[in-house]
Design a protein around this motif. Structure first.
Motif, PDB file in Angstrom:
ATOM      1  N   GLU A 233      51.970  10.789  65.123  1.00 54.80           N
ATOM      2  CA  GLU A 233      50.819   9.953  64.810  1.00 54.80           C
ATOM      3  C   GLU A 233      50.346  10.199  63.385  1.00 54.80           C
ATOM      4  N   TYR A 234      50.709  11.365  62.835  1.00 54.13           N
ATOM      5  CA  TYR A 234      50.304  11.753  61.475  1.00 54.13           C
ATOM      6  C   TYR A 234      51.541  12.264  60.739  1.00 54.13           C
ATOM      7  N   LEU A 235      51.730  11.793  59.495  1.00 56.30           N
ATOM      8  CA  LEU A 235      52.830  12.284  58.666  1.00 56.30           C
ATOM      9  C   LEU A 235      52.442  12.261  57.195  1.00 56.30           C
ATOM     10  N   THR A 236      52.479  13.422  56.576  1.00 58.96           N
ATOM     11  CA  THR A 236      52.276  13.544  55.134  1.00 58.96           C
ATOM     12  C   THR A 236      53.422  14.365  54.560  1.00 58.96           C
ATOM     13  N   LEU A 237      54.044  13.836  53.523  1.00 59.95           N
ATOM     14  CA  LEU A 237      55.150  14.509  52.861  1.00 59.95           C
ATOM     15  C   LEU A 237      54.925  14.524  51.356  1.00 59.95           C
ATOM     16  N   SER A 238      55.626  15.428  50.682  1.00 59.43           N
ATOM     17  CA  SER A 238      55.577  15.464  49.226  1.00 59.43           C
ATOM     18  C   SER A 238      56.117  14.163  48.655  1.00 59.43           C
ATOM     19  N   LYS A 239      55.613  13.824  47.491  1.00 59.40           N
ATOM     20  CA  LYS A 239      56.169  12.670  46.781  1.00 59.40           C
ATOM     21  C   LYS A 239      57.389  13.137  45.987  1.00 59.40           C
ATOM     22  N   ASN A 240      58.541  12.586  46.322  1.00 61.33           N
ATOM     23  CA  ASN A 240      59.747  12.856  45.554  1.00 61.33           C
ATOM     24  C   ASN A 240      60.729  11.700  45.761  1.00 61.33           C
ATOM     25  N   ARG A 241      61.837  11.731  45.068  1.00 61.55           N
ATOM     26  CA  ARG A 241      62.790  10.621  45.111  1.00 61.55           C
ATOM     27  C   ARG A 241      63.315  10.373  46.516  1.00 61.55           C
ATOM     28  N   GLU A 242      63.629  11.450  47.224  1.00 62.09           N
ATOM     29  CA  GLU A 242      64.220  11.303  48.558  1.00 62.09           C
ATOM     30  C   GLU A 242      63.236  10.681  49.548  1.00 62.09           C
ATOM     31  N   VAL A 243      61.990  11.142  49.494  1.00 64.30           N
ATOM     32  CA  VAL A 243      60.975  10.600  50.397  1.00 64.30           C
ATOM     33  C   VAL A 243      60.683   9.143  50.049  1.00 64.30           C
ATOM     34  N   SER A 244      60.625   8.832  48.772  1.00 64.28           N
ATOM     35  CA  SER A 244      60.359   7.454  48.360  1.00 64.28           C
ATOM     36  C   SER A 244      61.417   6.494  48.892  1.00 64.28           C
ATOM     37  N   LYS A 245      62.666   6.931  48.915  1.00 68.37           N
ATOM     38  CA  LYS A 245      63.746   6.090  49.425  1.00 68.37           C
ATOM     39  C   LYS A 245      63.591   5.805  50.913  1.00 68.37           C
ATOM     40  N   LEU A 246      63.027   6.765  51.642  1.00 69.50           N
ATOM     41  CA  LEU A 246      62.900   6.634  53.093  1.00 69.50           C
ATOM     42  C   LEU A 246      61.535   6.114  53.527  1.00 69.50           C
ATOM     43  N   HIS A 247      60.628   5.955  52.573  1.00 72.54           N
ATOM     44  CA  HIS A 247      59.242   5.664  52.926  1.00 72.54           C
ATOM     45  C   HIS A 247      59.071   4.458  53.839  1.00 72.54           C
ATOM     46  N   SER A 248      59.723   3.378  53.509  1.00 73.86           N
ATOM     47  CA  SER A 248      59.557   2.160  54.297  1.00 73.86           C
ATOM     48  C   SER A 248      59.922   2.384  55.767  1.00 73.86           C
ATOM     49  N   GLU A 249      61.015   3.106  55.998  1.00 77.42           N
ATOM     50  CA  GLU A 249      61.446   3.380  57.368  1.00 77.42           C
ATOM     51  C   GLU A 249      60.530   4.379  58.058  1.00 77.42           C
ATOM     52  N   LEU A 250      60.123   5.403  57.325  1.00 78.27           N
ATOM     53  CA  LEU A 250      59.241   6.419  57.899  1.00 78.27           C
ATOM     54  C   LEU A 250      57.913   5.812  58.334  1.00 78.27           C
ATOM     55  N   SER A 251      57.404   4.889  57.554  1.00 78.86           N
ATOM     56  CA  SER A 251      56.108   4.289  57.866  1.00 78.86           C
ATOM     57  C   SER A 251      56.159   3.430  59.130  1.00 78.86           C
ATOM     58  N   LYS A 252      57.365   3.149  59.630  1.00 76.81           N
ATOM     59  CA  LYS A 252      57.522   2.328  60.829  1.00 76.81           C
ATOM     60  C   LYS A 252      57.719   3.152  62.091  1.00 76.81           C
ATOM     61  N   LEU A 253      57.589   4.486  61.986  1.00 78.32           N
ATOM     62  CA  LEU A 253      57.663   5.304  63.196  1.00 78.32           C
ATOM     63  C   LEU A 253      56.677   4.744  64.220  1.00 78.32           C
ATOM     64  N   PRO A 254      57.063   4.607  65.468  1.00 73.77           N
ATOM     65  CA  PRO A 254      56.323   3.776  66.432  1.00 73.77           C
ATOM     66  C   PRO A 254      54.866   4.117  66.673  1.00 73.77           C
ATOM     67  N   LYS A 255      54.486   5.398  66.579  1.00 72.38           N
ATOM     68  CA  LYS A 255      53.106   5.778  66.882  1.00 72.38           C
ATOM     69  C   LYS A 255      52.312   6.180  65.637  1.00 72.38           C
ATOM     70  N   LEU A 256      52.915   6.061  64.473  1.00 74.82           N
ATOM     71  CA  LEU A 256      52.296   6.557  63.244  1.00 74.82           C
ATOM     72  C   LEU A 256      51.081   5.730  62.842  1.00 74.82           C
ATOM     73  N   LYS A 257      49.962   6.421  62.585  1.00 73.86           N
ATOM     74  CA  LYS A 257      48.749   5.724  62.133  1.00 73.86           C
ATOM     75  C   LYS A 257      47.949   6.506  61.095  1.00 73.86           C
ATOM     76  N   TRP A 258      48.287   7.784  60.877  1.00 70.19           N
ATOM     77  CA  TRP A 258      47.551   8.593  59.906  1.00 70.19           C
ATOM     78  C   TRP A 258      48.516   9.368  59.011  1.00 70.19           C
ATOM     79  N   GLY A 259      47.940   9.978  57.978  1.00 73.57           N
ATOM     80  CA  GLY A 259      48.741  10.724  57.014  1.00 73.57           C
ATOM     81  C   GLY A 259      49.108   9.836  55.841  1.00 73.57           C
ATOM     82  N   LEU A 260      49.465  10.460  54.730  1.00 73.53           N
ATOM     83  CA  LEU A 260      49.694   9.716  53.491  1.00 73.53           C
ATOM     84  C   LEU A 260      50.840   8.720  53.589  1.00 73.53           C
TER      85      LEU A 260
END
Length: 266
Positions: free
Chosen positions: A229-256
């Motif tokens: 429900e919450y996910l915050t990760l460092s800003k870096n190239r690898e996370v930026s590439k995955l951001h769109s998919e990560l933000s679609k985790l089914p229950k995610l609603k909080w965290g950066l």
């Protein structure tokens, strides 16, 4: 039959902000003390019994009182093992105080701001602990003792400079919230080999990983965390590439990842 929600222990606010977020109205309810003589039977307490230069000057105490105050607390914590359910330490924690605190058999919540502890093996004694924050433990040499805490539901660890492998945390099957960070104030980054272990912790509802250098550069194990429900990760190239998919985790609603997408898109 119990539903998944029936087994959850952390409330919505603890997931949205983190179990150890500073809510002033809550912290003000916890008595803060320096000397043991200020204790009056409370089961919840904030103990600040080190870094006392200013306090000694203000109260007309002597330099030798520093050691006396620390020793009194260590002895009391060791000899009275069923007193506290919640403890908070806002000043530097030396090894002897850490070991003494770990005698508290009824402790359910423990928050340590920072300290000079290397050996945390005594923490295995805290069999009832549910909420644990170990702040800035640069000298800690193993996380194995933490994996023995079978009732823990929220864990936050900071600046474990000597630890690069966190696989032992897989043993924490009751854990709902996990935060692993370096020291963001420095900043001081920690190195982590990989986060493959995360793929086995599918019960997690909260995950935060900051101020780290992930040696594998692979954040994909997070996709296994369908209950997040919450996910915050460092800003870096690898996370930026995955951001769109990560933000679609089914229950995610909080965290950066969810609430501040612009951070990862710059």
């Amino acid at each position: 039959m119990k539903s998944e929600n029936d087994t959850m222990k952390l409330n919505e606010r603890q997931i949205e902000y983190g179990f150890n977020y500073y809510f002033k109205e809550e912290r003000d309810k916890i008595k803060s003390v320096v000397e043991l003589s200020e204790f009056n039977g409370e089961d919840k307490l904030s103990i600040n019994c080190t870094q006392l230069d200013y306090w000694i000057e203000k109260h007309g105490k002597k330099e030798k009182d520093k050691k006396r105050i620390l020793n009194e607390w260590c002895e009391f914590l060791k000899q009275n093992s069923t007193v506290f359910t919640e403890l908070d330490f806002g000043t530097r924690m030396p090894q002897e105080l850490f070991d003494a605190v770990c005698n508290q058999k009824h402790l359910k919540r423990l928050e340590i701001k920072w300290g000079a502890y290397k050996d945390i093996s005594a923490i295995e004694n805290l069999s009832n602990i549910e909420l644990l924050h170990i702040g800035s433990g640069a000298g800690v040499v193993s996380v194995k003792p933490i994996s023995k805490l079978k009732n823990i539901i929220a864990l936050s660890i900071e600046n474990f400079q000597k630890i690069t492998n966190y696989d032992d945390l897989v043993e924490l099957t009751t854990l709902e919230s996990l935060s692993i960070e370096g020291d963001g104030m420095g900043p001081q980054y920690i190195k982590i080999d990989n986060i493959n272990f995360i793929s086995q912790m599918t019960q997690l509802r909260f995950f935060r990983l900051l101020t780290e250098r992930l040696q594998s550069k692979d954040y994909s194990p997070i996709f296994h965390l369908k209950n997040l429900e919450y996910l915050t990760l460092s800003k870096n190239r690898e996370v930026s590439k995955l951001h769109s998919e990560l933000s679609k985790l089914p229950k995610l609603k909080w965290g950066l990842i969810k609430t501040k997408p612009e951070i990862y898109q710059k």
